[in-house]
Scaffold this motif. Sequence first.
Motif, short mmCIF file in Angstrom:
data_model
loop_
_atom_site.label_atom_id
_atom_site.label_comp_id
_atom_site.label_asym_id
_atom_site.label_seq_id
_atom_site.Cartn_x
_atom_site.Cartn_y
_atom_site.Cartn_z
N SER A 82 0.82 -1.21 0.00
CA SER A 82 0.00 0.00 0.00
C SER A 82 0.85 1.26 0.00
CB SER A 82 -0.97 -0.01 1.19
OG SER A 82 -0.26 0.27 2.38
N GLY A 83 2.18 1.10 0.03
CA GLY A 83 3.03 2.28 -0.11
C GLY A 83 2.78 2.98 -1.44
N CYS A 84 2.59 2.19 -2.49
CA CYS A 84 2.43 2.78 -3.83
C CYS A 84 0.99 2.76 -4.32
CB CYS A 84 3.29 2.05 -4.85
SG CYS A 84 5.03 2.45 -4.68
N HIS A 85 0.32 1.62 -4.19
CA HIS A 85 -1.03 1.54 -4.75
C HIS A 85 -2.00 1.09 -3.66
CE1 HIS A 85 -0.80 -2.87 -4.91
NE2 HIS A 85 0.42 -2.72 -5.41
N SER A 86 -3.27 1.30 -3.91
CA SER A 86 -4.26 0.93 -2.90
C SER A 86 -4.38 -0.59 -2.87
CB SER A 86 -5.60 1.58 -3.20
OG SER A 86 -6.37 0.75 -4.03
N ARG A 88 -6.99 -2.17 -2.86
CA ARG A 88 -8.10 -2.65 -3.69
C ARG A 88 -7.57 -3.41 -4.90
NH1 ARG A 88 -12.65 2.09 -4.14
NH2 ARG A 88 -12.28 3.05 -2.13
N LEU A 89 -6.39 -3.02 -5.36
CA LEU A 89 -5.80 -3.70 -6.50
C LEU A 89 -5.48 -5.15 -6.12
CD1 LEU A 89 -4.96 -3.31 -9.42
CD2 LEU A 89 -2.74 -2.53 -8.64
N GLN A 92 -8.59 -7.46 -5.68
CA GLN A 92 -9.33 -7.90 -6.87
C GLN A 92 -8.78 -9.19 -7.46
OE1 GLN A 92 -9.86 -4.85 -9.99
NE2 GLN A 92 -9.15 -3.38 -8.49
N GLN A 111 8.88 -1.45 -11.05
CA GLN A 111 7.99 -0.47 -10.43
C GLN A 111 8.58 0.18 -9.18
OE1 GLN A 111 5.08 0.58 -11.94
NE2 GLN A 111 5.92 -0.65 -13.60
N GLY A 112 9.86 -0.04 -8.94
CA GLY A 112 10.52 0.70 -7.86
C GLY A 112 10.24 0.19 -6.46
N ARG B 81 -6.07 4.28 -5.95
CA ARG B 81 -4.68 4.74 -6.08
C ARG B 81 -3.91 3.67 -6.85
NH1 ARG B 81 -0.56 4.58 -1.93
NH2 ARG B 81 -2.11 3.37 -0.84
N LEU B 210 3.66 6.02 -9.18
CA LEU B 210 3.03 5.77 -7.88
C LEU B 210 4.04 5.68 -6.75
CD1 LEU B 210 0.51 3.02 -9.04
CD2 LEU B 210 -0.11 5.30 -8.23
N LYS B 216 11.00 7.84 -12.67
CA LYS B 216 10.20 6.78 -13.30
C LYS B 216 8.96 7.38 -13.93
CE LYS B 216 11.12 2.49 -10.83
NZ LYS B 216 11.56 1.84 -12.08
#
Lengths: 136, 426
Positions: A82-86, A88-89, A92, A111-112, B81, B210, B216
């Motif tokens: 959850s540092g980068c994306h929610s 919820r991804l 799913q 993606q780092g 997000r 993100l 990036k």
Amino acid sequence: MMRAFLVFAFFLASLPMLMACEQKQAAEPKPTPETAVSDISAEPQAGEAPDEETALSEDEDDFDYDGLPSGEGQEEVFVNCSGCHSLRLVQQQGLSRHRWEEILDWMVEEQGMASLDPPEHELVVNYLVTHYGLPE
Amino acid sequence: MKSLTQHYQADPRAADHDIFGRVAHKDRRGFLRGAGLSALGLALGSAIPFHRSMPSGLIPVGLAQDMIIEGKDGLTYLNDRPVNAETPAHLLNDDITPTARHFIRNNGVPPEGVNVQNWRLTVDGLVQNILDLSIEDLKKRFEVVTRALVIECGGNGRAAFDPPASGNQWSLGAVACAQWTGVRLMDVLTAAGVGEGAIYTAHEGADTHLSGDPDKMPISRGVPIEKAMDPNNLIAFEMNGAPLHAMNGAPLRLVIPGYPGSVSQKWLTRIWLRDQIHDGPKMTGKSYRAPQHPVAPGTDVPKEDLAIIENMPVKSLITSPQTGAALTESSLSIHGHAWSGSGAIDQVQISIDFGATWEQAYLKKAENPFAWQHFDADIEFPISGYYEIWARARDETGASQPFAISWNPKGYLNNSVHRVAVTVKI
């Protein structure tokens, strides 16, 4: 350290609620159910007014990890994903171990995402496969 | 875009007012003369019996989706997000999709504080003249045109894959056809002068990754030069007669219809021409690629057997009735749209008996290439019961929609027949 991070994250998330509670203390009218004055109306519900203390008493034990089911690896998945994306991804998905491994590699390589040490990696993959694996 | 929580964090009472029109009593509770009570009740789906005690600035925990994007309405949020939101099929019934109903597929964080006057587009790489253009320059130097153009996410329909494919689980509504206004990409590339050896474009936008890493890019895709020179592609600055919506790429974006939506770079800042297939983020690996040959569901396909997706497949969507509708009459009018990345639609057929028999729908011509075409049909249900309305389109290349999904590892290109359920009680 991780705990501290979670407490801080939770503090941020609950700021509006805490602020609202502060405002509540300004006055103490006796709560009475009222029907909306608008076109949406409903019968007043019997029962008590909500406990005004509950919001203040929340601490990290009530932290819901954005809905991740509890289990070994919950905290690691929360922190690393959850540092980068929610989340919820994550929620799913329903993927095989192989695909989850590929996705974690892709997160690190492209993606780092910080690479995980082997025990933490194992914990994360196991959690994902257990909770978001291929449906039987 | 702000989430509901962000609105409330900034100023809880202002958020109450701005979002729900709420004004509290002097004791900071309740709703003064009912201001905002109706709106909040609507959002919650119920009246609030103890509303007089409800503190101002308190976010109701019962709000199902912590997401409010101004100018969007009725979307289903898959993710916040990055923001990913699709439109339920029945809300795509308009012939031209209103901006409020246009899906959102972000890969990164949209730029903030966008200044239209200062926005620049660079065209460089293998060109004869490097261009550095403002949006005003684009309008002055090139013919401004308006076109109805379909944009569809390559992963639209992924939710139906079995075994599941990774990524956002789009159902049906990551597609739209808005009126886009801008200049032709072809004209701009011609002004720059396509250099010798240029075979591919590379697109860049102002959204950020993100992870927060400034080095990036979230996404940078491109198309073969021949596709880029198609006269139907736009560098667009307006959507449905108004400036672009922030979530749809304001102030400037590409609209390259017929290909996966990801080539239509949002928040466009740069187009460069390359002498190789572009290798930016989400051009390589498994992104926007499908197997070159059919595979059994669940197959692990090696990267070298995957090819970049170009034309999107032929597809149709029934937008009326809404699936699940309970009907009380035996006749029903059906409406929907059909489109293909490979040319015009020449036929749409409808079945109400699970595909045993089909009847022709009345099909309109496209208002311009790559606009979706509308179909209508009047059907008659013989007796009460459960029915499925199926639609299948065929394009001018002869390609039609399959019943089963041609499974692929990343869940792209699902153009299987759209099925709508209705119950009829005559």
